[in-house]
Design a protein around this motif. Structure first.
Motif, short mmCIF file in Angstrom:
data_model
loop_
_atom_site.label_atom_id
_atom_site.label_comp_id
_atom_site.label_asym_id
_atom_site.label_seq_id
_atom_site.Cartn_x
_atom_site.Cartn_y
_atom_site.Cartn_z
N GLU A 43 33.07 102.86 11.91
CA GLU A 43 34.02 103.79 12.81
C GLU A 43 33.37 103.48 14.26
O GLU A 43 34.08 103.58 15.33
CB GLU A 43 34.18 105.42 12.31
CG GLU A 43 34.78 105.40 11.27
CD GLU A 43 36.50 104.93 11.56
OE1 GLU A 43 37.15 105.19 12.19
OE2 GLU A 43 36.77 104.28 10.41
N LEU A 44 31.91 103.66 14.52
CA LEU A 44 31.30 103.77 15.66
C LEU A 44 31.92 102.27 16.29
O LEU A 44 31.89 102.23 17.52
CB LEU A 44 29.79 103.96 15.46
CG LEU A 44 29.71 105.42 15.25
CD1 LEU A 44 28.15 105.42 14.98
CD2 LEU A 44 30.09 106.34 16.37
N GLU A 45 31.50 101.20 15.55
CA GLU A 45 31.65 99.85 16.14
C GLU A 45 33.31 99.58 16.54
O GLU A 45 33.16 99.42 17.68
CB GLU A 45 31.69 98.93 14.97
CG GLU A 45 29.98 98.80 14.36
CD GLU A 45 29.27 97.63 15.30
OE1 GLU A 45 30.09 97.20 16.24
OE2 GLU A 45 28.15 97.52 15.09
N LYS A 46 34.01 100.34 15.90
CA LYS A 46 35.56 100.39 16.47
C LYS A 46 35.57 101.03 17.64
O LYS A 46 36.51 100.78 18.42
CB LYS A 46 36.56 100.99 15.33
CG LYS A 46 36.74 100.34 14.18
CD LYS A 46 37.92 101.22 13.61
CE LYS A 46 37.78 100.65 11.77
NZ LYS A 46 38.46 101.88 10.89
N ALA A 47 34.88 102.03 17.79
CA ALA A 47 34.88 102.86 19.15
C ALA A 47 34.15 101.99 20.36
O ALA A 47 33.90 102.85 21.18
CB ALA A 47 34.26 104.37 18.83
N ILE A 64 35.69 112.49 13.78
CA ILE A 64 35.92 112.18 12.25
C ILE A 64 35.55 113.34 11.42
O ILE A 64 36.24 113.65 10.35
CB ILE A 64 34.76 110.94 11.96
CG1 ILE A 64 35.17 109.79 13.03
CG2 ILE A 64 34.83 110.77 10.48
CD1 ILE A 64 34.18 108.77 12.95
N LEU A 66 34.88 111.94 3.45
CA LEU A 66 35.04 110.62 4.44
C LEU A 66 35.91 109.65 4.16
O LEU A 66 36.92 109.10 4.66
CB LEU A 66 33.53 110.38 4.88
CG LEU A 66 32.83 111.37 5.91
CD1 LEU A 66 31.42 110.67 6.14
CD2 LEU A 66 33.59 111.45 7.14
N ARG A 121 38.18 115.99 10.87
CA ARG A 121 39.21 115.62 10.33
C ARG A 121 39.00 115.77 8.80
O ARG A 121 39.57 115.83 7.86
CB ARG A 121 39.61 114.22 10.50
CG ARG A 121 40.47 113.88 11.63
CD ARG A 121 40.30 112.66 12.52
NE ARG A 121 40.52 111.70 11.52
CZ ARG A 121 40.20 110.20 11.76
NH1 ARG A 121 39.58 109.86 12.72
NH2 ARG A 121 40.26 109.31 10.80
N LEU A 160 39.09 108.30 6.20
CA LEU A 160 38.94 107.13 6.81
C LEU A 160 39.56 105.73 6.08
O LEU A 160 39.22 104.78 6.37
CB LEU A 160 37.33 106.72 6.60
CG LEU A 160 36.58 107.58 7.78
CD1 LEU A 160 35.06 107.35 7.68
CD2 LEU A 160 37.12 107.82 9.00
N LEU A 167 30.39 103.64 6.23
CA LEU A 167 31.96 104.26 6.89
C LEU A 167 31.53 104.79 8.44
O LEU A 167 32.16 104.40 9.05
CB LEU A 167 32.05 105.54 5.79
CG LEU A 167 32.91 105.07 4.71
CD1 LEU A 167 32.83 106.65 3.79
CD2 LEU A 167 33.82 104.30 4.59
N LEU A 168 30.50 105.51 8.53
CA LEU A 168 30.27 105.96 10.07
C LEU A 168 30.22 104.63 10.81
O LEU A 168 30.58 104.63 12.03
CB LEU A 168 29.41 107.15 10.05
CG LEU A 168 29.78 108.35 9.12
CD1 LEU A 168 28.55 109.35 9.04
CD2 LEU A 168 31.23 108.89 9.71
N VAL A 172 32.59 110.87 18.88
CA VAL A 172 33.19 110.05 17.92
C VAL A 172 32.88 110.50 16.48
O VAL A 172 33.96 111.11 15.59
CB VAL A 172 32.66 108.54 17.69
CG1 VAL A 172 33.30 107.73 16.67
CG2 VAL A 172 33.16 107.88 19.28
#
Ligand code: TMP
Ligand code: ASP
Length: 238
Positions: free
Chosen positions: A61-65, A166, A233, A169, A237, A57-58, A162
């Motif tokens: 999210e890092l790839e997206k960032a 997350i 998470l 949230r 997410l 999951l993390l 990042v």
């Protein structure tokens, strides 16, 4: 389906297998838990499953960032397909709140908020107990080039921003965490895992520890903490 070939390596928390593609490896997350450089040993039921899922999951999210990671895809409950890395022999620790070895080293009370994020490097060598090292130590060890250290610091701080967002949230304070990087086709990318084994997570409301410190310090409710982090998470997410 990626074919799992022979085991290449077994560490304290993971096994790594070759695949038919020489660039890709399968990582299998174990339930074994160790602390204090392997002196304390145990198992945490289903930790392998939760750490694999939380890391996936993390990493996504890092790839997206815009942060490159070694993850290719999740291939099983406890298994992830990753890019092969030439591992940089440093652990990069980023801290927002004093805890653990920083609290001890600087005489800070655990829980004291740091005025800005602190980045530390540890030399990955079990026989030395992974010592804290500075830029000159890293240079004489040849562990990384000065310009690579700049990149590691920047990536550490960007990942911190990042992840802090997350976790906030999810109602979780990101106290500190450890990263490992490697080189893939010349580029520095994030490897290893990001999980309650490698981070300190505190519940924002109660301050309860939701990470491996529950195992290290014999606080009980260890499995429950890993499950809690995963469920929170998943919720934020989705
Ligand atoms: P420390 O306070 O013990 O130096 O730990 C800092 C962070 O690094 C904490 O989030 C736990 C993580 N960590 C690892 O992932 N592996 C290790 O071997 C150690 C010592 C810490
Ligand atoms: N991974 C480390 C070890 O076994 C310790 C830790 O996470 O505290 O020993």
């Amino acid at each position: 389906m990626v074919k799992k070939l022979e085991q290449m390596y077994e560490g304290k928390a993971k096994k790594v297998f070759r695949t038919e593609n020489p660039d890709l490896y399968l990582v299998d997350y174990k339930d074994d838990a160790t602390a204090f450089n392997g002196e304390k040993r145990g198992t945490i039921a289903d930790k392998g499953y939760y750490n694999n899922q939380i890391s996936a999951l993390l990493f996504a999210e890092l790839e997206k960032a815009g942060i490159p990671t070694h993850m290719v895809e999740l291939t099983g409950d406890r298994e992830m397909l990753v890019k092969g890395l030439e591992i940089i022999q440093l652990e990069v620790v980023v801290r927002n709140i004093a805890a653990g070895s920083l609290a001890k080293r600087l005489g800070f009370e655990e829980g004291r908020k740091l005025p800005f994020a602190v980045v530390e490097f540890y030399y990955k060598d079990d026989s030395l107990g992974d010592p804290l090292v500075n830029d000159s130590h890293i240079a004489v060890l040849g562990a990384a080039q000065p310009e690579e250290l700049v990149v590691l610091r920047e990536l550490g701080l960007k990942i911190n921003r990042v992840l802090q967002d997350i976790m906030a949230r999810a109602g979780i304070e990101l106290v500190d965490f450890k990263l490992e990087f490697g080189k893939h086709k010349g580029e520095i990318i994030l490897g290893d895992e990001i999980s309650p084994d490698t981070c300190r997570f505190w519940d924002m409301e109660t301050g309860a520890k939701l990470d491996k410190d529950r195992f290290r310090r014999d606080l009980g409710k260890v499995e429950e903490a890993y499950i809690e982090v995963y469920q929170r998470l998943q919720k934020v997410l989705k």
